[in-house]
Design an enzyme around this catalytic site. Structure first.
Site, mmCIF file in Angstrom:
data_model
loop_
_atom_site.group_PDB
_atom_site.id
_atom_site.type_symbol
_atom_site.label_atom_id
_atom_site.label_comp_id
_atom_site.label_asym_id
_atom_site.label_seq_id
_atom_site.Cartn_x
_atom_site.Cartn_y
_atom_site.Cartn_z
ATOM 1 N N LYS A 1 -7.187 6.893 9.337
ATOM 2 C CA LYS A 1 -7.471 5.451 9.467
ATOM 3 C C LYS A 1 -7.968 5.086 10.877
ATOM 4 C CE LYS A 1 -5.824 4.868 5.318
ATOM 5 N NZ LYS A 1 -4.560 4.225 5.055
ATOM 6 N N GLY B 1 0.845 -1.200 0.000
ATOM 7 C CA GLY B 1 0.000 0.000 0.000
ATOM 8 C C GLY B 1 0.875 1.243 0.000
ATOM 9 N N THR C 1 1.230 3.693 2.277
ATOM 10 C CA THR C 1 1.986 4.006 3.501
ATOM 11 C C THR C 1 3.180 3.078 3.620
ATOM 12 O OG1 THR C 1 -0.156 4.565 4.495
ATOM 13 C CG2 THR C 1 1.755 4.497 5.960
ATOM 14 N N GLY D 1 -5.599 -3.076 -0.603
ATOM 15 C CA GLY D 1 -4.593 -3.302 -1.629
ATOM 16 C C GLY D 1 -4.550 -4.740 -2.120
ATOM 17 N N LYS E 1 -7.760 -4.606 6.950
ATOM 18 C CA LYS E 1 -6.762 -4.413 5.896
ATOM 19 C C LYS E 1 -7.242 -5.080 4.622
ATOM 20 C CE LYS E 1 -2.446 -5.258 6.767
ATOM 21 N NZ LYS E 1 -2.177 -4.124 5.854
ATOM 22 N N GLY F 1 0.517 -0.996 6.423
ATOM 23 C CA GLY F 1 -0.572 -0.035 6.583
ATOM 24 C C GLY F 1 -1.862 -0.705 6.999
ATOM 25 N N GLU G 1 0.013 -10.561 3.792
ATOM 26 C CA GLU G 1 0.227 -9.596 4.884
ATOM 27 C C GLU G 1 -0.045 -10.226 6.242
ATOM 28 O OE1 GLU G 1 -2.457 -6.531 3.628
ATOM 29 O OE2 GLU G 1 -0.828 -5.276 2.870
HETATM 30 O O1 DER Z 1 -4.102 -3.540 1.515
HETATM 31 C C1 DER Z 1 -3.650 -3.252 2.626
HETATM 32 O O2 DER Z 1 -3.865 -3.949 3.660
HETATM 33 C C2 DER Z 1 -2.917 -1.960 2.783
HETATM 34 O O3 DER Z 1 -1.980 -2.031 3.823
HETATM 35 C C3 DER Z 1 -3.963 -0.913 3.061
HETATM 36 O O4 DER Z 1 -4.800 -1.357 4.030
HETATM 37 C C4 DER Z 1 -3.403 0.436 3.435
HETATM 38 O O5 DER Z 1 -3.103 1.061 2.260
HETATM 39 P P1 DER Z 1 -2.691 2.613 2.236
HETATM 40 O O6 DER Z 1 -1.462 2.698 3.113
HETATM 41 O O7 DER Z 1 -2.415 2.871 0.788
HETATM 42 O O8 DER Z 1 -3.855 3.393 2.789
#
Ligand code: DER
Length: 220
Positions: A123, A29, A31, A99, A96, A84, A105
């Protein structure tokens, strides 16, 4: 954008926990991408780390920026994961998967001795569930899994046009209320053909939350 500055600040603060010798889990993602960028900069300046990626996208970024990637199949555990979230509550329970990488993850988060979530303040929620819970589904099972999710009170929507790195499909599942995320997580995990889901109820040990006033670090 302002949220990019906040995401970058949270990511860079979390990367300061990485020490030489560590095996680090790289999230997915925007972040997490800032964390990979910061980590690569430190690696180029002598920080001795190896990393496992949670998606092909993150692996490609890490490789391009010079981070040494290793496969995870021989590892029982890794040292530190940084990733993230879509939503996270005060008890560090998260949704989560926006993405699409939540299967890998969650494996990396669970295998990490310490799992850090990094996020901008948008968030942080009082109650989980404004966003859907993504579920990774074996394609042949999608009809069955969608029905099983409806039986749990969910409203599954096939995420169009995407296959995960594993070749599976994603159902984005809305639930009226997520009163008991742990119970729902167990029920989703028990559905044959549901290979992963985006409820992270126990995996996250700490949160680096970037607010306009600075970084707030919360521990579980
Ligand atoms: O797909 C995921 O789990 C990512 O970590 C997402 O949840 C956070 O994405 P972002 O950092 O682009 O908001």
């Amino acid at each position: 954008s302002p949220s990019d500055a906040l995401k970058r600040a949270a990511a860079e603060a979390a990367v300061d926990e990485v020490k030489s010798g560590m095996i680090v889990g790289l999230g997915t993602g925007s972040t997490a991408a800032f964390a990979i960028e910061a980590l690569a900069r430190k690696a180029r300046n002598g920080l001795d780390i190896r990393a496992v990626a949670t998606s092909e996208r993150s692996a490609a970024q890490a490789r391009a920026e010079g981070i040494t990637l290793i496969d995870m199949d021989g590892l029982a555990a890794i040292d530190l994961a940084i990733d993230g979230v879509d939503e996270i509550d005060a008890r560090l329970r998260a949704i989560k998967g926006a993405g699409g990488a939540m299967l890998r993850e969650k494996i990396v988060a669970a295998a990490a001795r310490r799992m850090i979530a990094v996020a901008d303040v948008s968030k942080a929620v009082d109650r989980l569930g404004q966003r859907p819970v993504p579920v990774e589904v074996l394609p042949l099972a999608q009809g069955y899994v969608a029905a099983a999710i409806r039986a749990l009170g969910g409203d599954p929507a096939l995420r169009a046009g995407t296959r995960t790195d594993q070749g599976n499909v994603i159902l984005d599942c809305r639930f009226a209320a997520l009163d008991d995320p742990a119970a729902l997580a167990d029920r989703l995990a028990a559905i044959p053909g549901a290979l992963g889901h985006g409820l992270f109820v126990t995996e996250i040990d700490a949160l680096y939350l970037a607010t306009p006033g600075g970084i707030v670090v919360r521990a579980r």
